[in-house]
Structure formats: C-alpha cells, structure tokens
Write a protein that holds these residues in place. Structure first.
Motif, PDB file in Angstrom:
ATOM      1  N   VAL A   1      -1.860  47.132 -11.686  1.00  0.00           N
ATOM      2  CA  VAL A   1      -2.676  46.035 -12.212  1.00  0.00           C
ATOM      3  C   VAL A   1      -1.798  44.867 -12.660  1.00  0.00           C
ATOM      4  O   VAL A   1      -2.095  43.707 -12.383  1.00  0.00           O
ATOM      5  N   GLY A   2      -0.681  45.192 -13.316  1.00  0.00           N
ATOM      6  CA  GLY A   2       0.210  44.144 -13.798  1.00  0.00           C
ATOM      7  C   GLY A   2       0.814  43.332 -12.667  1.00  0.00           C
ATOM      8  O   GLY A   2       1.109  42.145 -12.808  1.00  0.00           O
ATOM      9  N   LEU A   3       0.994  43.955 -11.521  1.00  0.00           N
ATOM     10  CA  LEU A   3       1.544  43.246 -10.361  1.00  0.00           C
ATOM     11  C   LEU A   3       0.440  42.461  -9.651  1.00  0.00           C
ATOM     12  O   LEU A   3       0.612  41.303  -9.274  1.00  0.00           O
ATOM     13  N   MET A   4      -0.695  43.119  -9.520  1.00  0.00           N
ATOM     14  CA  MET A   4      -1.739  42.607  -8.638  1.00  0.00           C
ATOM     15  C   MET A   4      -2.510  41.442  -9.258  1.00  0.00           C
ATOM     16  O   MET A   4      -2.740  40.427  -8.593  1.00  0.00           O
ATOM     17  N   ALA A   5      -2.916  41.591 -10.529  1.00  0.00           N
ATOM     18  CA  ALA A   5      -3.803  40.590 -11.127  1.00  0.00           C
ATOM     19  C   ALA A   5      -3.198  39.182 -11.092  1.00  0.00           C
ATOM     20  O   ALA A   5      -3.834  38.262 -10.584  1.00  0.00           O
ATOM     21  N   PRO A   6      -1.961  38.999 -11.593  1.00  0.00           N
ATOM     22  CA  PRO A   6      -1.412  37.639 -11.546  1.00  0.00           C
ATOM     23  C   PRO A   6      -1.259  37.109 -10.116  1.00  0.00           C
ATOM     24  O   PRO A   6      -1.458  35.922  -9.872  1.00  0.00           O
ATOM     25  N   HIS A   7      -0.942  38.024  -9.184  1.00  0.00           N
ATOM     26  CA  HIS A   7      -0.775  37.595  -7.792  1.00  0.00           C
ATOM     27  C   HIS A   7      -2.069  37.081  -7.196  1.00  0.00           C
ATOM     28  O   HIS A   7      -2.078  36.088  -6.476  1.00  0.00           O
ATOM     29  N   MET A   8      -3.141  37.793  -7.489  1.00  0.00           N
ATOM     30  CA  MET A   8      -4.437  37.359  -6.954  1.00  0.00           C
ATOM     31  C   MET A   8      -4.747  35.960  -7.458  1.00  0.00           C
ATOM     32  O   MET A   8      -5.195  35.102  -6.702  1.00  0.00           O
ATOM     33  N   VAL A   9      -4.501  35.739  -8.748  1.00  0.00           N
ATOM     34  CA  VAL A   9      -4.744  34.408  -9.313  1.00  0.00           C
ATOM     35  C   VAL A   9      -3.873  33.379  -8.601  1.00  0.00           C
ATOM     36  O   VAL A   9      -4.328  32.313  -8.196  1.00  0.00           O
ATOM     37  N   ARG A  10      -2.599  33.733  -8.423  1.00  0.00           N
ATOM     38  CA  ARG A  10      -1.646  32.807  -7.816  1.00  0.00           C
ATOM     39  C   ARG A  10      -2.053  32.464  -6.383  1.00  0.00           C
ATOM     40  O   ARG A  10      -1.923  31.329  -5.943  1.00  0.00           O
ATOM     41  N   LEU A  11      -2.546  33.474  -5.670  1.00  0.00           N
ATOM     42  CA  LEU A  11      -2.934  33.237  -4.272  1.00  0.00           C
ATOM     43  C   LEU A  11      -4.143  32.307  -4.191  1.00  0.00           C
ATOM     44  O   LEU A  11      -4.333  31.604  -3.209  1.00  0.00           O
ATOM     45  N   VAL A  12      -4.951  32.315  -5.235  1.00  0.00           N
ATOM     46  CA  VAL A  12      -6.142  31.467  -5.206  1.00  0.00           C
ATOM     47  C   VAL A  12      -5.834  30.054  -5.691  1.00  0.00           C
ATOM     48  O   VAL A  12      -6.296  29.075  -5.119  1.00  0.00           O
ATOM     49  N   CYS A  13      -5.023  29.944  -6.739  1.00  0.00           N
ATOM     50  CA  CYS A  13      -4.909  28.606  -7.319  1.00  0.00           C
ATOM     51  C   CYS A  13      -3.477  28.182  -7.625  1.00  0.00           C
ATOM     52  O   CYS A  13      -3.261  27.303  -8.446  1.00  0.00           O
ATOM     53  N   GLY A  14      -2.502  28.825  -6.963  1.00  0.00           N
ATOM     54  CA  GLY A  14      -1.144  28.344  -7.138  1.00  0.00           C
ATOM     55  C   GLY A  14      -0.464  28.929  -8.356  1.00  0.00           C
ATOM     56  O   GLY A  14      -1.060  29.701  -9.098  1.00  0.00           O
ATOM     57  N   SER A  15       0.808  28.568  -8.566  1.00  0.00           N
ATOM     58  CA  SER A  15       1.576  29.308  -9.559  1.00  0.00           C
ATOM     59  C   SER A  15       1.792  28.555 -10.864  1.00  0.00           C
ATOM     60  O   SER A  15       2.792  28.759 -11.532  1.00  0.00           O
ATOM     61  N   ASP A  16       0.854  27.712 -11.243  1.00  0.00           N
ATOM     62  CA  ASP A  16       0.931  27.098 -12.557  1.00  0.00           C
ATOM     63  C   ASP A  16       0.645  28.160 -13.611  1.00  0.00           C
ATOM     64  O   ASP A  16      -0.445  28.723 -13.665  1.00  0.00           O
TER      65      ASP A  16
END
Lengths: 364, 282
Positions: free
Chosen positions: A290-305
């Motif tokens: 979960v710790g790996l996946m959740a931030p990545h999903m967000v990043r894939l949708v809206c970038g790495s801000d």
C-alpha cells in the motif's frame, strides 16, 4: 528550474496536469467516506444500512430507540467501527509514509516495506511478542499498551537510519544502493523473525504468524487511543513537508539555496515515517504494497507535486485498506481472509496495468 | 376405534411435548476444536451445534456443517453472524481478543483446557455437559469412557515390547516437523506403550536427517493428511535419513487420521488401543 538540473524533467512528468489535481483530493475524500460508510454496513453479521444509521443516531442521542439489541450494538461499535477507523489510520499512515520516503530518497521505489522500515518494526514487535513476557516484563508493566508500538517505532527508526546511512553518499541516494541496503536490512530482520519463530512456543507462534499475515481486526478502542494520535500527528506533520520535498527534487544543494534545511528535513521525515509505520505495524502486522502503490497511483494521475502526492497518497492508502478489509471479511464469511494477501492481490494487477499504460512517460 | 383414536391423541401429545422440549432447548452452539465438537456430539448435543471450525472433522455431520475457519484465526463478526448462545472452544482457539469481543457481545464463551491426557478429556466432558445443561449425560459418558480406558490400559500393558516411535508432522511436503516431548503425538506414543524416539527434544522441531538416524526409530508414525501432503506412503522412505533407520530398513509405517490420533476427544481409548496394536503389527 530545469536549467539547474536537467533530470528534473524526468522526475516531474505531469506537472502540467494541475486541473486533474484540483479535483483529486475532494474526489478521494468523498470516495473514502463512501467506502467507509459502505464498510460499516457490510459484514458477515446481518446488520444493514438502516440499522446502522439507527444505531449511530441512537449513540449520538439524536434518536430514541428501544429496539437496540446488545449484540447489534457490540457488532457495530466494538467490531466494525474500530476496524474501519483503524483501516483508515493504517492506510493513511502507510500511504503518507510511502509518499514522503519516495520524496526523501528522490526515487520511486522507496516504500516502508522495501527499505526495511516495516520489517525493522516487525523484528522489534516479534521480540516483544516472544520475549516480552520474560525479559522485558517490568518494562511492559510500566509502559502498558505502549510497549509494542514503542518497540516497533524504535525498530523502524533503526532500520530506516541504517538504510539511509548505507545508501546515501555525498548527499545522493542511488536507487540500486538504496534497494540493496533495504534488502540487507530486510534479510537481517527476516532472520531475526525466523529465529524468534524457532524459539516461540505454540501460542506465540500463532500470534507471530497471524501478525505477519496482517490484519486490521485486532485493535479495540483502547489500542486505537494509542495508535490514532501517533498516526494523525505524524501524517499531519508529513503533510507540511510537501514544499521542502518538492524543492529537494532539484537536488540537495539547490534545495539548500531555496532555503530548505536539508539535514533537518531528512531527520524529520525519517523519524516521522518510523513513528507512523511503527505504530501502525505494531497492531496490523505486515501489510505490503500500500505504501508503494498509493502514492504512485496519485502520481500517475496528476504528476509528482508532493502537495498532491502526500495527501492523495494518504487518502488513497486509506481507501485501499478499507476496501481490501471489507472484501477480506465478507468473501469467505463466516471465516476471514488475511488482508495482506488481498492488498497485494487487488492492488498489484491494477498497479501493473497503470505502469504499462504510463511506462513511456516514466522513461523507465 | 376409540382406542386407536386415543393412541393417536397420546402420540400427538407426546410429539408436541418432545417438540416443545426441543424448542425450549433451542440452544445455538458454535463448537471450536475437533475434540470439543466430538464431545458435543457424544453428549447427544450435536443438534444444537450450528457451526464448527475446520479441525472438526468427526463425526461426518460435524465435518459437513458451516465452517467458521481455522480455530486459531477466528473472526468475531463471522461467529456472531451465526447468532450463537454459546461458543464452546478449546483452549487452543483464538486469537484471544476475538474471544473477548464475543464475550463483550453477550455470547457465553466456555473454554475447555487442552492438555494431552485422559484426565483432561474427562474434565472437558464434565465442563461441556455443564455448559449444555446435561450433567447426567456427562456423568454417564465419563463412566463409559472410564471403563473403556481401563480396558485399553490393560490391553496395552499386555502387548509385548516397547517400540521406538518417531512421529512426523507433514503439513506440506517442504516443511516437515518431528515431535519431541510435550506434544500430543508424544503423549499418544507413551499411552500406546511405545517410546518416543526423539524424547530429548522439546516440542515440534524441523526434521534433520542425521538426528533421525541417531534417534533410530523402529516405526514411523504419521497422519493420513501427512501421507497426502507427501504424495504417498512410499515418499516417507525418500525423506532424508529415514531409509537408514530400523523403521526404514523394515518399511515400518503407521498412518492414522490426524483428528483420531491427536484429537484427545472421546475416541481416545479406541485410538490408543489401535495405535498400540498397529505399532507392533507385522
């Protein structure tokens, strides 16, 4: 900015997609609320939405009802509600920690499990489970319910510090070095846990193996009163690291020029993630991915801000855990599946699909 | 005609009476642990048992009823969904906080100790009979178990020799454990007049080929489930070291159903005698 450091372009693939980002956090928050309510109304015990609403209103003193059975009440307020609350805390904690570590190490593979925070915390927790009654009896009498989370925190802190020390040279943490250091720390922790498995008596062995599979069923309100403040405070503190972590993307020296105290930032992120992961791990065991996946999903949708990735990761993490736990406790009712199995089973294929769709953009 | 009519009325009345007794006694019980379930059925209370755990494999009715999962990983809400009045559980059941949650929800939870002795079985029958409100049936069952046990002890004592026995626990082919002292298998071997070949080891420990040869068992004891996990009885002789032991040289293998052999339920006297005979056969 990109003139300062050409690699920044690669690290910030989607900064232009801010409009999506503006909708992201409210959407996630609403989805989380909806899932939490759904989770409250679902379970092996037949207690549907209507009864749940009545019970909740009765608890708040808004409705007078005499048709409340003790068992219904117990199922909702001492089984389902603490479970959903703990699920949210676990998911938010792991999601936020994953996002913060990825920002700190400036690479996308950092995660509480991969770099060993969780197994460090796990080793400490196993020590308490197996040796607790004998060696640190006096200590656990003084610390009471804090013994396990405190031990897990110290274990997590030690593991993260070790990985960070090993993997960072001249202010940079190359992916390969960090992962290898994480693997080494994981191996040490695994060996330790293996040793305790060997030493454990039958009952401790069951506790250990149940704990390793992960579950959010355990804690009641007493345990939650320990975990909740720790997780809420450390997640809130991590949220405030978003801007400095954004600056850190440029590199340590440029971040320093932008007025970020890099050393203090590192220290704070490491301590906060260890604190948060430790508190969570102590009670839910090992919940991978979960710790790996959740931030990545967000990043894939809206970038790495990080101003979006940190809160988005926390919200999405909470959402994932709540959904996974609801499935875990209804799929084979009246028995239950271990949630750790489900987070990986549900999350990994989705994550792989996202990776495949976006892999050109990632340039990996 | 009137006599027939009277008979019909009387029988109808009796049926109604029996029906009302059953209804009044409509206790809903969840039984956790193979021996606990067997005791419930032996007390004639099988009809009240609405669900059991996966270790409850005997009698067949118990094996086929609703399952609440493995006894050590119970789910509070799942158990409550069966609306039990009583959860009758072995001391091995857990996790402990789930039992606490069940108690908080107003369910009576009766925990029966689980040590590997005949005396423990007697105590458990008494505790279960009290929980079911059938103390008289409990005393009757204990009486017949006592007689059976006395006969078993006498028959076992009359058997010749004391074979060295090694118990192999094989849940999966890649993880084999052998039973030292303090295990259910050790207690069964000693009740059957055998000698545990690994008496100097505590608990279940991983199998080491050398230690096995050193232990020099005359017979290998294994569960039927273990045979399945290994993939057939002939696979036992392929385990490291086994073929070098006396048991391996004479191909001496005894396989028994796990719940029958290690359950310590009401079938204990029968299982003990069967084990004692088979350990010494051919």
């Amino acid at each position: 900015m990109s003139a300062l450091n050409p690699s920044v372009n690669g690290a910030l693939p989607g900064l232009h997609r801010i409009p999506v980002g503006r909708l992201l956090l409210p959407t996630l928050a609403i989805a989380l609320l909806a899932c939490a309510l759904f989770a409250l109304c679902t379970g092996a015990y037949s207690l549907g939405a209507k009864q749940v609403v009545v019970l909740l209103l009765a608890k708040l003193g808004l409705v007078q009802t005499d048709a409340v059975s003790m068992q219904d009440n117990a199922v909702l307020f001492s089984l389902r509600l603490p479970r959903v609350v703990f699920g949210i805390l676990v998911g938010a904690g792991l999601g936020a920690c994953g996002a913060a570590l990825q920002g700190l190490f400036r690479n996308p593979l950092a995660d509480p499990t991969l770099i060993g925070v969780m197994s460090g915390a796990g080793l400490a927790a196993a020590t308490v489970i197996v040796l607790g009654a004998v060696w640190i009896h006096g200590l656990s009498r003084i610390l009471g319910p804090f013994t396990l989370p405190l031990a897990a925190f110290l274990g997590g802190l030690a593991a993260t510090t070790l990985v960070y020390r090993v993997a960072t040279s001249e202010g940079r943490s190359p992916v390969a070095l960090m992962l290898l250091a994480g693997i080494a720390v994981n191996a040490i922790a695994e060996a330790g846990i293996g040793l305790f498995t060997y030493l454990a008596d039958d009952q401790q062995l069951r506790n250990l193996s149940a704990w390793r599979l992960g579950s959010v069923a355990g804690p009641g309100w007493r345990e939650l009163s320990v975990v909740a403040p720790v997780v809420v405070l450390s997640v809130a503190a991590l949220m405030r690291m978003a801007k400095p972590l954004n600056a850190l993307v440029l590199g340590e020296a440029p971040a320093g020029h932008l007025g970020v105290d890099v050393q203090s930032l590192k220290r704070r992120v490491i301590v906060l993630t260890a604190l948060c992961t430790g508190a969570v791990t102590a009670y839910c065991g090992m919940i991978f991915f979960v710790g790996l996946m959740a931030p990545h999903m967000v990043r894939l949708v809206c970038g790495s801000d990080n101003r979006l990735v940190l809160p988005g990761g926390a919200l999405l993490g909470a959402l994932l855990i709540v959904v996974a736990d609801t499935v875990a406790r209804t799929l084979v009712a009246p028995a239950e599946l271990p949630i750790g199995v489900l987070t990986a089973l549900l999350g990994a294929p989705f994550f792989i699909a996202l990776l495949l769709r976006n892999r050109r953009e990632w340039g990996m | 005609m009137t006599r027939i009519a009277r008979c019909v009325w009387i029988s109808a009345g009796l049926l109604a009476l029996i029906g009302s007794v059953i209804a009044a006694d409509g206790q809903r019980v969840v039984a956790v642990g193979g021996a606990v379930t067997e005791i419930a059925f032996a007390l004639g209370k099988g009809g009240s048992v609405v669900a059991s755990d996966t270790t409850s494999t005997y009698p067949e009715t118990a094996a086929k009823m609703t399952k609440i999962g493995y006894m050590r990983s119970l789910a509070a809400e799942g158990v409550l969904s069966l609306r039990p009045d009583l959860v009758l559980a072995t001391a091995e059941a857990g996790p402990a906080n789930v039992l606490g949650q069940l108690r908080n929800a107003g369910v009576k939870v009766e925990v029966l100790p689980a040590t590997h002795t005949f005396e423990n079985l007697r105590d458990n029958v008494r505790l279960a009979a009290t929980a079911f409100n059938v103390e008289a049936d409990g005393s009757k069952l204990i009486g017949s178990l006592d007689r059976e046990w006395r006969d078993t002890r006498r028959d076992v004592a009359a058997l010749p020799g004391a074979p060295r026995v090694l118990f192999i626990l094989a849940h999966a082919a890649n993880r084999l454990l052998v039973a030292g002292t303090g295990t259910g298998a050790d207690a069964m071997i000693r009740y059957a007049g055998g000698v545990n070949a690994l008496a100097d080891v505590q608990g279940y420990k991983p199998l080491s080929g050398e230690a096995l040869v050193q232990a020099a068992p005359d017979v290998i004891l294994i569960t039927a489930e273990g045979i399945t996990a290994l993939g057939g009885p002939e696979k036992v002789w392929e385990l490291p070291g086994v073929s070098l032991t006396p048991a391996g040289q004479h191909q001496r293998l005894v396989a028994m159903d796990a719940q029958y052999l290690l359950g310590f339920g009401p079938r204990l006297p029968r299982a003990t005698l069967e084990l004692a005979r088979r350990l010494r056969a051919g």
